[in-house]
Design a protein around this motif. Sequence first.
Motif, PDB file in Angstrom:
ATOM      1  N   ASN A 176      39.093  39.671  51.868  1.00 18.54           N
ATOM      2  CA  ASN A 176      40.104  38.931  51.110  1.00 18.54           C
ATOM      3  C   ASN A 176      40.681  39.739  49.951  1.00 18.54           C
ATOM      4  O   ASN A 176      41.618  39.303  49.302  1.00 18.54           O
ATOM      5  CB  ASN A 176      39.511  37.626  50.570  1.00 18.54           C
ATOM      6  CG  ASN A 176      39.127  36.698  51.694  1.00 18.54           C
ATOM      7  OD1 ASN A 176      39.913  36.460  52.596  1.00 18.54           O
ATOM      8  ND2 ASN A 176      37.904  36.202  51.663  1.00 18.54           N
ATOM      9  N   VAL A 177      40.123  40.912  49.697  1.00 22.91           N
ATOM     10  CA  VAL A 177      40.577  41.740  48.580  1.00 22.91           C
ATOM     11  C   VAL A 177      41.827  42.510  48.992  1.00 22.91           C
ATOM     12  O   VAL A 177      41.942  42.993  50.116  1.00 22.91           O
ATOM     13  CB  VAL A 177      39.455  42.717  48.154  1.00 22.91           C
ATOM     14  CG1 VAL A 177      39.945  43.697  47.118  1.00 22.91           C
ATOM     15  CG2 VAL A 177      38.265  41.940  47.635  1.00 22.91           C
ATOM     16  N   ARG A 178      42.741  42.618  48.054  1.00 23.44           N
ATOM     17  CA  ARG A 178      43.993  43.332  48.307  1.00 23.44           C
ATOM     18  C   ARG A 178      44.342  44.195  47.097  1.00 23.44           C
ATOM     19  O   ARG A 178      43.709  44.110  46.046  1.00 23.44           O
ATOM     20  CB  ARG A 178      45.155  42.352  48.552  1.00 23.44           C
ATOM     21  CG  ARG A 178      44.958  41.392  49.717  1.00 23.44           C
ATOM     22  CD  ARG A 178      45.144  42.116  51.053  1.00 23.44           C
ATOM     23  NE  ARG A 178      45.103  41.203  52.175  1.00 23.44           N
ATOM     24  CZ  ARG A 178      44.027  40.906  52.869  1.00 23.44           C
ATOM     25  NH1 ARG A 178      42.871  41.413  52.552  1.00 23.44           N
ATOM     26  NH2 ARG A 178      44.079  40.097  53.902  1.00 23.44           N
ATOM     27  N   GLY A 179      45.352  45.005  47.236  1.00 19.33           N
ATOM     28  CA  GLY A 179      45.916  45.758  46.121  1.00 19.33           C
ATOM     29  C   GLY A 179      44.957  46.725  45.469  1.00 19.33           C
ATOM     30  O   GLY A 179      44.210  47.431  46.133  1.00 19.33           O
ATOM     31  N   ARG A 180      44.998  46.750  44.130  1.00 14.05           N
ATOM     32  CA  ARG A 180      44.200  47.709  43.364  1.00 14.05           C
ATOM     33  C   ARG A 180      42.697  47.551  43.583  1.00 14.05           C
ATOM     34  O   ARG A 180      41.962  48.528  43.606  1.00 14.05           O
ATOM     35  CB  ARG A 180      44.508  47.594  41.882  1.00 14.05           C
ATOM     36  CG  ARG A 180      45.826  48.199  41.513  1.00 14.05           C
ATOM     37  CD  ARG A 180      45.978  48.235  40.020  1.00 14.05           C
ATOM     38  NE  ARG A 180      47.270  48.825  39.689  1.00 14.05           N
ATOM     39  CZ  ARG A 180      47.744  48.868  38.491  1.00 14.05           C
ATOM     40  NH1 ARG A 180      47.061  48.342  37.489  1.00 14.05           N
ATOM     41  NH2 ARG A 180      48.921  49.418  38.266  1.00 14.05           N
ATOM     42  N   ALA A 181      42.257  46.315  43.724  1.00 13.37           N
ATOM     43  CA  ALA A 181      40.824  46.073  43.940  1.00 13.37           C
ATOM     44  C   ALA A 181      40.368  46.694  45.261  1.00 13.37           C
ATOM     45  O   ALA A 181      39.306  47.313  45.332  1.00 13.37           O
ATOM     46  CB  ALA A 181      40.519  44.585  43.922  1.00 13.37           C
ATOM     47  N   LEU A 182      41.179  46.565  46.296  1.00 13.49           N
ATOM     48  CA  LEU A 182      40.849  47.175  47.589  1.00 13.49           C
ATOM     49  C   LEU A 182      40.895  48.694  47.491  1.00 13.49           C
ATOM     50  O   LEU A 182      40.014  49.383  48.005  1.00 13.49           O
ATOM     51  CB  LEU A 182      41.806  46.684  48.672  1.00 13.49           C
ATOM     52  CG  LEU A 182      41.619  47.286  50.063  1.00 13.49           C
ATOM     53  CD1 LEU A 182      40.205  47.043  50.575  1.00 13.49           C
ATOM     54  CD2 LEU A 182      42.653  46.716  51.020  1.00 13.49           C
ATOM     55  N   GLN A 183      41.904  49.206  46.833  1.00 13.47           N
ATOM     56  CA  GLN A 183      42.019  50.658  46.656  1.00 13.47           C
ATOM     57  C   GLN A 183      40.794  51.206  45.921  1.00 13.47           C
ATOM     58  O   GLN A 183      40.226  52.218  46.318  1.00 13.47           O
ATOM     59  CB  GLN A 183      43.287  50.996  45.882  1.00 13.47           C
ATOM     60  CG  GLN A 183      43.502  52.475  45.697  1.00 13.47           C
ATOM     61  CD  GLN A 183      44.779  52.783  44.917  1.00 13.47           C
ATOM     62  OE1 GLN A 183      45.547  51.893  44.585  1.00 13.47           O
ATOM     63  NE2 GLN A 183      44.986  54.052  44.641  1.00 13.47           N
ATOM     64  N   HIS A 184      40.371  50.502  44.873  1.00 13.90           N
ATOM     65  CA  HIS A 184      39.190  50.928  44.121  1.00 13.90           C
ATOM     66  C   HIS A 184      37.938  50.900  45.009  1.00 13.90           C
ATOM     67  O   HIS A 184      37.134  51.830  44.988  1.00 13.90           O
ATOM     68  CB  HIS A 184      38.986  50.033  42.898  1.00 13.90           C
ATOM     69  CG  HIS A 184      37.702  50.312  42.179  1.00 13.90           C
ATOM     70  ND1 HIS A 184      37.504  51.446  41.425  1.00 13.90           N
ATOM     71  CD2 HIS A 184      36.538  49.616  42.147  1.00 13.90           C
ATOM     72  CE1 HIS A 184      36.272  51.433  40.942  1.00 13.90           C
ATOM     73  NE2 HIS A 184      35.664  50.339  41.362  1.00 13.90           N
ATOM     74  N   ALA A 185      37.779  49.829  45.776  1.00 11.45           N
ATOM     75  CA  ALA A 185      36.610  49.704  46.651  1.00 11.45           C
ATOM     76  C   ALA A 185      36.581  50.826  47.685  1.00 11.45           C
ATOM     77  O   ALA A 185      35.528  51.408  47.955  1.00 11.45           O
ATOM     78  CB  ALA A 185      36.605  48.343  47.335  1.00 11.45           C
ATOM     79  N   LEU A 186      37.730  51.147  48.265  1.00 11.47           N
ATOM     80  CA  LEU A 186      37.795  52.228  49.254  1.00 11.47           C
ATOM     81  C   LEU A 186      37.463  53.579  48.631  1.00 11.47           C
ATOM     82  O   LEU A 186      36.747  54.385  49.218  1.00 11.47           O
ATOM     83  CB  LEU A 186      39.173  52.272  49.908  1.00 11.47           C
ATOM     84  CG  LEU A 186      39.456  51.164  50.905  1.00 11.47           C
ATOM     85  CD1 LEU A 186      40.936  51.120  51.258  1.00 11.47           C
ATOM     86  CD2 LEU A 186      38.606  51.344  52.154  1.00 11.47           C
ATOM     87  N   GLU A 187      37.986  53.825  47.438  1.00 11.66           N
ATOM     88  CA  GLU A 187      37.691  55.091  46.756  1.00 11.66           C
ATOM     89  C   GLU A 187      36.220  55.194  46.387  1.00 11.66           C
ATOM     90  O   GLU A 187      35.598  56.243  46.540  1.00 11.66           O
ATOM     91  CB  GLU A 187      38.574  55.235  45.517  1.00 11.66           C
ATOM     92  CG  GLU A 187      40.034  55.488  45.852  1.00 11.66           C
ATOM     93  CD  GLU A 187      40.961  55.403  44.650  1.00 11.66           C
ATOM     94  OE1 GLU A 187      40.455  55.142  43.513  1.00 11.66           O
ATOM     95  OE2 GLU A 187      42.171  55.585  44.839  1.00 11.66           O
ATOM     96  N   ALA A 188      35.643  54.094  45.909  1.00  8.90           N
ATOM     97  CA  ALA A 188      34.233  54.092  45.520  1.00  8.90           C
ATOM     98  C   ALA A 188      33.317  54.291  46.726  1.00  8.90           C
ATOM     99  O   ALA A 188      32.265  54.923  46.611  1.00  8.90           O
ATOM    100  CB  ALA A 188      33.890  52.778  44.814  1.00  8.90           C
ATOM    101  N   ALA A 189      33.722  53.774  47.874  1.00  8.63           N
ATOM    102  CA  ALA A 189      32.896  53.887  49.085  1.00  8.63           C
ATOM    103  C   ALA A 189      32.832  55.323  49.602  1.00  8.63           C
ATOM    104  O   ALA A 189      31.856  55.705  50.235  1.00  8.63           O
ATOM    105  CB  ALA A 189      33.457  52.971  50.180  1.00  8.63           C
TER     106      ALA A 189
END
Length: 114
Positions: free
Chosen positions: A93-106
């Motif tokens: 359900n996450v989109r935008g900056r939060a998703l981008q941050h999660a992908l980068e952190a992973a």
Amino acid sequence: RRLSRHPVVTLLDVFQQHARRRPRRPLLRFQDDIYTFEDMDRQSNRAAWALCRRLGLQSGRTVAVFLPNEPAYLWTWLALAKLGCPMACLNCNVRGRALQHALEAAQATLVLAS
């Protein structure tokens, strides 16, 4: 107690033990479908084969999983565990900056999404 054993007993070990002992026992009910241990083991083996052979996924590579709550999520997790790949669980359900941050952190090698 299980974590103090050597070697450590993992959730995958427990699943595989149940799949061998009780293959036809129900494991998951999703909507009108029932999945047995055997079903999940078979599906996860197919997924592991596809990830390894078709996509070249290697043990130790982190995979970001961006799937909704459905049976595929479970057999994907099992497939990655069988391959020795850490799974970064992303909230679908996450989109935008939060998703981008999660992908980068992973720092994932691969992203699986539906």
